[in-house]
Design a protein around this motif. Structure first.
Motif, mmCIF file in Angstrom:
data_model
loop_
_atom_site.group_PDB
_atom_site.id
_atom_site.type_symbol
_atom_site.label_atom_id
_atom_site.label_comp_id
_atom_site.label_asym_id
_atom_site.label_seq_id
_atom_site.Cartn_x
_atom_site.Cartn_y
_atom_site.Cartn_z
ATOM 1 N N ALA A 93 -12.837 -18.559 -6.299
ATOM 2 C CA ALA A 93 -12.664 -18.398 -4.850
ATOM 3 C C ALA A 93 -13.432 -17.177 -4.351
ATOM 4 C CB ALA A 93 -11.192 -18.275 -4.489
ATOM 5 N N SER A 94 -13.286 -16.050 -5.041
ATOM 6 C CA SER A 94 -13.973 -14.835 -4.585
ATOM 7 C C SER A 94 -15.493 -14.977 -4.722
ATOM 8 C CB SER A 94 -13.459 -13.599 -5.323
ATOM 9 O OG SER A 94 -13.615 -13.727 -6.711
ATOM 10 N N SER A 95 -15.957 -15.615 -5.780
ATOM 11 C CA SER A 95 -17.393 -15.847 -5.941
ATOM 12 C C SER A 95 -17.920 -16.781 -4.859
ATOM 13 C CB SER A 95 -17.699 -16.458 -7.314
ATOM 14 O OG SER A 95 -17.388 -15.561 -8.336
ATOM 15 N N GLY A 96 -17.143 -17.803 -4.535
ATOM 16 C CA GLY A 96 -17.556 -18.749 -3.500
ATOM 17 C C GLY A 96 -17.674 -18.099 -2.132
ATOM 18 N N VAL A 97 -16.681 -17.276 -1.789
ATOM 19 C CA VAL A 97 -16.715 -16.575 -0.501
ATOM 20 C C VAL A 97 -17.930 -15.659 -0.441
ATOM 21 C CG1 VAL A 97 -15.547 -14.819 0.910
ATOM 22 C CG2 VAL A 97 -14.228 -16.724 -0.052
ATOM 23 N N ALA A 98 -18.126 -14.864 -1.494
ATOM 24 C CA ALA A 98 -19.243 -13.916 -1.519
ATOM 25 C C ALA A 98 -20.590 -14.646 -1.486
ATOM 26 C CB ALA A 98 -19.149 -13.025 -2.759
ATOM 27 N N ALA A 99 -20.716 -15.711 -2.268
ATOM 28 C CA ALA A 99 -21.980 -16.450 -2.324
ATOM 29 C C ALA A 99 -22.297 -17.134 -0.999
ATOM 30 C CB ALA A 99 -21.943 -17.479 -3.452
ATOM 31 N N SER A 100 -21.269 -17.454 -0.233
ATOM 32 C CA SER A 100 -21.482 -18.075 1.069
ATOM 33 C C SER A 100 -21.829 -17.027 2.136
ATOM 34 C CB SER A 100 -20.234 -18.845 1.479
ATOM 35 O OG SER A 100 -20.368 -19.366 2.766
ATOM 36 N N LEU A 101 -21.088 -15.933 2.143
ATOM 37 C CA LEU A 101 -21.255 -14.929 3.198
ATOM 38 C C LEU A 101 -22.516 -14.072 3.068
ATOM 39 C CD1 LEU A 101 -17.679 -13.438 3.823
ATOM 40 C CD2 LEU A 101 -19.082 -14.780 5.404
ATOM 41 N N ILE A 102 -22.767 -13.549 1.902
ATOM 42 C CA ILE A 102 -23.817 -12.536 1.725
ATOM 43 C C ILE A 102 -25.195 -13.032 2.184
ATOM 44 C CG2 ILE A 102 -25.044 -11.062 0.070
ATOM 45 C CD1 ILE A 102 -22.175 -10.109 0.612
ATOM 46 N N PRO A 103 -25.688 -14.168 1.695
ATOM 47 C CA PRO A 103 -27.026 -14.591 2.154
ATOM 48 C C PRO A 103 -27.096 -14.858 3.664
ATOM 49 C CG PRO A 103 -26.389 -15.811 0.186
ATOM 50 C CD PRO A 103 -25.180 -15.060 0.657
ATOM 51 N N GLN A 104 -26.045 -15.454 4.225
ATOM 52 C CA GLN A 104 -26.049 -15.732 5.668
ATOM 53 C C GLN A 104 -26.099 -14.442 6.472
ATOM 54 O OE1 GLN A 104 -22.439 -18.063 6.167
ATOM 55 N NE2 GLN A 104 -23.667 -19.895 6.523
ATOM 56 N N ILE A 105 -25.285 -13.491 6.101
ATOM 57 C CA ILE A 105 -25.200 -12.232 6.846
ATOM 58 C C ILE A 105 -26.500 -11.438 6.707
ATOM 59 C CG2 ILE A 105 -24.018 -9.999 6.942
ATOM 60 C CD1 ILE A 105 -21.444 -11.642 6.151
ATOM 61 N N LEU A 106 -27.025 -11.335 5.488
ATOM 62 C CA LEU A 106 -28.272 -10.592 5.305
ATOM 63 C C LEU A 106 -29.436 -11.277 6.020
ATOM 64 C CD1 LEU A 106 -28.108 -9.375 1.589
ATOM 65 C CD2 LEU A 106 -27.713 -8.053 3.682
ATOM 66 N N SER A 107 -29.490 -12.602 5.970
ATOM 67 C CA SER A 107 -30.556 -13.317 6.686
ATOM 68 C C SER A 107 -30.487 -13.042 8.177
ATOM 69 C CB SER A 107 -30.449 -14.830 6.446
ATOM 70 O OG SER A 107 -30.772 -15.142 5.130
ATOM 71 N N SER A 108 -29.291 -13.105 8.724
ATOM 72 C CA SER A 108 -29.120 -12.848 10.145
ATOM 73 C C SER A 108 -29.480 -11.400 10.479
ATOM 74 C CB SER A 108 -27.686 -13.155 10.568
ATOM 75 O OG SER A 108 -27.524 -12.976 11.941
ATOM 76 N N LEU A 109 -29.044 -10.471 9.648
ATOM 77 C CA LEU A 109 -29.339 -9.055 9.846
ATOM 78 C C LEU A 109 -30.854 -8.817 9.859
ATOM 79 C CD1 LEU A 109 -28.177 -6.075 9.873
ATOM 80 C CD2 LEU A 109 -28.417 -6.145 7.399
ATOM 81 N N VAL A 110 -31.549 -9.360 8.875
ATOM 82 C CA VAL A 110 -32.998 -9.179 8.779
ATOM 83 C C VAL A 110 -33.699 -9.849 9.957
ATOM 84 C CG1 VAL A 110 -35.043 -9.768 7.408
ATOM 85 C CG2 VAL A 110 -33.019 -8.827 6.284
ATOM 86 N N ASN A 111 -33.290 -11.062 10.290
ATOM 87 C CA ASN A 111 -33.926 -11.769 11.415
ATOM 88 C C ASN A 111 -33.719 -11.035 12.730
ATOM 89 O OD1 ASN A 111 -34.996 -13.798 9.831
ATOM 90 N ND2 ASN A 111 -33.210 -15.106 10.051
ATOM 91 N N LYS A 112 -32.526 -10.485 12.941
ATOM 92 C CA LYS A 112 -32.273 -9.723 14.160
ATOM 93 C C LYS A 112 -33.107 -8.439 14.173
ATOM 94 C CE LYS A 112 -27.651 -11.392 15.260
ATOM 95 N NZ LYS A 112 -27.831 -11.640 16.691
ATOM 96 N N ALA A 113 -33.233 -7.796 13.032
ATOM 97 C CA ALA A 113 -34.026 -6.563 12.957
ATOM 98 C C ALA A 113 -35.505 -6.844 13.190
ATOM 99 C CB ALA A 113 -33.824 -5.887 11.597
ATOM 100 N N LYS A 114 -35.978 -8.015 12.791
ATOM 101 C CA LYS A 114 -37.384 -8.373 12.955
ATOM 102 C C LYS A 114 -37.702 -8.900 14.352
ATOM 103 C CE LYS A 114 -38.821 -11.174 9.772
ATOM 104 N NZ LYS A 114 -38.951 -12.124 8.659
#
Length: 187
Positions: A93-114
């Motif tokens: 469960a914890s791996s699934g939550v982390a694997a789902s959240l981290i790439p989405q959040i970082l992608s959004s963060l980078v795209n917003k910064a760019k």
């Protein structure tokens, strides 16, 4: 930056946390708060441990933001461990939550910064927030600059990205926004 990061976690947390049967409802808010803290603290840790190349690669868009990215791997591992420890979630469960959240959040963060039209995140503010000291921030920005010169952003061919390069682009290619967009790979 932490407030904006928390907003991104809230934005993507519905699927990964709230609508996830493996996360008890009473832990939803705590899990999302832990995700924000883990990402922020993890980025700071990577910066403090000399991961400037990894962070520069992440923020200049030259590396994919998925499970193959070393920054994503470190943050996913950290968040997964924290969720298991603090909320008693199973390893899956914890791996699934982390694997789902981290790439989405970082992608959004980078795209917003760019995105030159989005003021909510500025790359320099992100770097300053996670680096904690001007030496690390300078090192990360120098690495981004180094990659920028490799991609033809050094307009006056002096070997560095600086105000003179911005002025050339500003006059010829859409102003400062055009330069920032070109620096971070936007079209």
């Amino acid at each position: 930056m932490f407030e904006q990061l928390t907003q991104l976690v809230q934005q993507y947390g519905n699927t990964a946390v709230v609508n996830n049967d493996d996360v008890p409802n009473e832990h939803n808010e705590g899990v999302m708060n832990e995700a924000s803290n883990s990402i922020f603290d993890g980025l700071k840790k990577i910066a403090s441990e000399g991961g400037t190349e990894q962070l520069a690669g992440l923020f200049n868009g030259n590396s994919s933001i998925d499970s193959s990215n070393p920054v994503v791997q470190k943050l996913t591992q950290q968040l997964s461990g924290n969720l298991g420890e603090k909320f008693g979630l199973s390893s899956d469960a914890s791996s699934g939550v982390a694997a789902s959240l981290i790439p989405q959040i970082l992608s959004s963060l980078v795209n917003k910064a760019k995105d030159p039209n989005d003021n909510s995140f500025q790359i320099s503010d992100i770097i300053s927030s996670i680096s904690g000291n001007s030496g690390q921030a300078s090192s990360i920005m120098d690495t981004i600059s180094k990659y920028g010169t490799q991609f033809g952003l050094d307009q006056n061919t002096d070997g560095k990205l600086d105000v003179a390069d911005i002025m050339v682009v500003a006059k010829t290619k859409g102003g400062i926004a055009g330069f920032i967009g070109k620096l971070f790979g936007s079209k």
